[in-house]
Scaffold this motif. Structure first.
Motif, mmCIF file in Angstrom:
data_model
loop_
_atom_site.group_PDB
_atom_site.id
_atom_site.type_symbol
_atom_site.label_atom_id
_atom_site.label_comp_id
_atom_site.label_asym_id
_atom_site.label_seq_id
_atom_site.Cartn_x
_atom_site.Cartn_y
_atom_site.Cartn_z
ATOM 1 N N LYS A 48 -44.433 5.282 -54.995
ATOM 2 C CA LYS A 48 -45.330 5.800 -53.941
ATOM 3 C C LYS A 48 -44.681 5.644 -52.577
ATOM 4 O O LYS A 48 -44.045 4.642 -52.294
ATOM 5 C CB LYS A 48 -46.642 5.016 -53.967
ATOM 6 N N GLY A 49 -44.820 6.654 -51.779
ATOM 7 C CA GLY A 49 -44.340 6.543 -50.404
ATOM 8 C C GLY A 49 -42.932 7.072 -50.194
ATOM 9 O O GLY A 49 -42.512 7.304 -49.078
ATOM 10 N N ARG A 50 -42.179 7.226 -51.293
ATOM 11 C CA ARG A 50 -40.814 7.733 -51.139
ATOM 12 C C ARG A 50 -40.874 9.180 -50.649
ATOM 13 O O ARG A 50 -40.236 9.555 -49.700
ATOM 14 C CB ARG A 50 -40.087 7.640 -52.481
ATOM 15 N N ASP A 74 -43.701 12.375 -49.600
ATOM 16 C CA ASP A 74 -45.100 12.532 -49.208
ATOM 17 C C ASP A 74 -45.930 12.977 -50.408
ATOM 18 O O ASP A 74 -47.088 12.613 -50.556
ATOM 19 C CB ASP A 74 -45.234 13.599 -48.116
ATOM 20 N N LYS A 85 -42.027 13.485 -44.584
ATOM 21 C CA LYS A 85 -40.726 12.932 -44.977
ATOM 22 C C LYS A 85 -40.031 13.799 -46.018
ATOM 23 O O LYS A 85 -38.844 14.032 -45.962
ATOM 24 C CB LYS A 85 -40.943 11.553 -45.619
ATOM 25 N N GLN A 92 -35.462 5.982 -46.801
ATOM 26 C CA GLN A 92 -36.420 4.969 -46.362
ATOM 27 C C GLN A 92 -36.395 4.790 -44.844
ATOM 28 O O GLN A 92 -37.419 4.681 -44.207
ATOM 29 C CB GLN A 92 -36.038 3.628 -47.024
#
Ligand code: ATP
Length: 512
Positions: free
Chosen positions: A393-395, A397, A270, A368
């Motif tokens: 977290k996750g926004r 990699d 991402k 997102q």
């Protein structure tokens, strides 16, 4: 997205705002939806030059033409046209082109609201079609906005086929065809026709080499959009000293956007955030990744996204830029200094009417929800100015921290920059230079070499070790002038970011 337009029409949304620079293509799509997916609803088109005109079958019935001419005459003013729609007795789709120029007029706003109120149970829909999105506050809740997507590969294929037919070009290989189509992704249909024509006129055929002509035309068009910049970088990852962990991560993902990776079951990367001390190669890493991965890289200039001239203009700018990036994906979207770009993101509702919070919100939502392979590469220097949402977290990699180079890394940076300028670098004592440049960033090391060269050049001689040492001594590195900021950044990164270099990792472990 096209299905979405058809869903909205079938679901009887009374007011749809279709943002597109491609009037003709969008109009044809609406006519197709009316013909095939609704009960053959009539489609009317309003323009300020023609007034309201029925779309299609104009030539068939003279009486109807007469009637149409009088309709035209009476409906040139937008207010009159909307009132005409309200009084029109049958169901229909009413396209208004470029109403954005009139939409802030109180009479037009009121007429639109009256129209929406009167549409209940009538199967009438107004579609505002415009390249710009301008929505007055009074209508915000009533309207649904849709971006009409740029042509996909299948549509471009038709454009290309037509072009090949017209120019009587003999068959081209599947590989060349795919390259020609890919090269035109991100362009409107008209633009694609134009670049195919130009490449043909220039080269007299359409083959592999012409892909470059099309790509360079596309760069021109993207440049004209003014917000995205097509970056060309000749350097490779080898031009960067140190940062071995970060390089390894990037090399591992060299083929991450291929079909093979999808078949293997890998998700598409991402994005990554590169956090660090100024001048330590963050931007250079981002740019060289484009070559490593073989993907185009587009810089998003947030400064140009903001446009206070009209409500909604900044949002439209961002949307257009992201849409262009998506349409040429797989691609890298590079945002330098994310901390500056979105500094006001969370708290400036009062200072600019909430524009920066809305822009920030739209960007986060896009990150997102995006499904197209656009890899976001962002850099930032100041953690305290970066809205916390980016760090969740996750926004991204991965969040990498680029520290000041270690002794060994500085040696490597000296080697790289001296090699770029001279062949005989054995005459330099690199370990000594590395020791003398403790606390220097890569950019400062490069500058010291350039300063040494100027000094020697002014004296009409070759530059030597001592010139570089003198330049280093004359420099007060940022790490000293900005000591507090660098320390704070390190502290933050220690626990939350991944070190870009193994040496930094070891250094961090030693401290704790
Ligand atoms: P800023 O935060 O100020 O934008 P940055 O971290 O993005 O800085 P770059 O703009 O990439 O740094 O670095 C500026 C120049 O310094 C690079 O173009 C390169 O010539 C040199 N440089 C910086 N770090 C390195 C490095 N690790 N190896 C080789 N050259 C480097």
């Amino acid at each position: 997205m096209k299905e979405e337009l058809s869903i909205l029409i079938k679901a009887q949304y009374p007011l749809i705002y279709l943002v597109t620079p491609e009037e003709q293509r969008a109009e044809q799509a609406i006519a197709r939806i009316a013909r095939t997916e609704t009960q053959h609803q009539q489609v009317f088109v309003w323009t300020m030059t023609q007034g309201m005109v029925e779309c299609g079958n104009e030539q068939t019935n003279p009486d109807r033409n007469q009637a149409r001419n009088s309709t035209r005459h009476n409906t040139v003013s937008p207010e009159a046209a909307i009132k005409w729609v309200i009084q029109h007795e049958q169901a229909g789709l009413f396209i208004f082109k470029d109403l954005h120029d009139f939409i802030t007029d109180p009479g037009v706003k009121r007429a639109l609201r009256d129209a929406i109120a009167s549409f209940k149970g009538t199967e009438k829909i107004i579609i505002l079609m415009s390249p710009l999105q301008e929505i007055p506050i009074e209508l915000e809740k009533e309207v649904v906005v849709l971006d009409y997507p740029l042509p996909n590969m299948a549509e471009l294929n038709k454009v290309l086929d037509r072009h090949l037919d017209k120019t009587k070009t003999s068959r081209i290989t599947t590989e060349v065809r795919e390259k020609l189509l890919r090269a035109a992704l991100g362009l409107t249909k008209d633009e694609a026709e134009k670049v195919y024509r130009k490449a043909y006129v220039k080269a007299g055929r359409l083959t592999q080499e012409e892909v470059d002509i099309i790509l360079s035309e596309k760069k021109q068009l993207i440049r004209r959009n003014g917000i995205l910049e097509y970056i060309e970088e000749d350097e490779t990852l080898d031009a960067i000293g140190g940062l071995d962990e970060l390089k390894k991560w990037l090399r591992q993902r060299s083929n991450a956007f291929t079909e093979r990776a999808r078949e293997y079951g890998l998700p598409q990367p991402k994005g990554m955030l590169i956090l660090g001390v100024p001048g330590c190669g963050k931007s250079l890493i981002a740019k060289t990744t484009s070559r490593l991965w073989g993907l185009p890289i587009l810089r998003l200039d947030m400064g140009r996204v903001y446009d206070g001239s009209m409500v909604g203009r900044s949002e439209a700018n961002l949307r257009n830029a992201l849409k262009t990036a998506e349409s040429i994906s797989p691609a890298i979207l590079f945002i330098d200094e994310l901390d500056k770009s979105f500094a006001g993101g969370t708290g400036s509702a009062d200072s600019d009417g909430g524009t920066s919070s809305r822009i920030f919100g739209s960007f986060l939502t896009w990150m997102q929800e995006k499904t197209s392979p656009v890899f976001v590469m962002a850099t930032a220097n100041r953690i305290e100015r970066l809205p916390g949402e980016f760090l969740r977290k996750g926004r991204f990699d991965e969040i990498f921290f680029v520290d000041l180079p270690t002794q060994q890394e500085r040696e490597e940076i000296f080697r790289i920059h001296l090699c770029k300028r001279r062949d005989d670098i054995a005459r330099f004592d690199l370990p000594q230079l590395a020791t003398m440049s403790d606390g220097f960033s890569g950019a400062e090391i490069e500058q010291a070499i350039i300063a040494a060269m100027y000094e020697a050049f002014a004296q009409d001689r070759e530059f030597v070790q001592i010139d570089i040492i003198a330049a280093l001594k004359a420099t007060l590195p940022l790490s000293r002038t900005m000591m507090e900021q660098v320390t704070a950044l390190r502290e933050w990164a220690r626990q939350r970011a991944r070190p870009a270099a193994t040496a930094t990792a070891e250094y961090q472990r030693m401290e704790f």
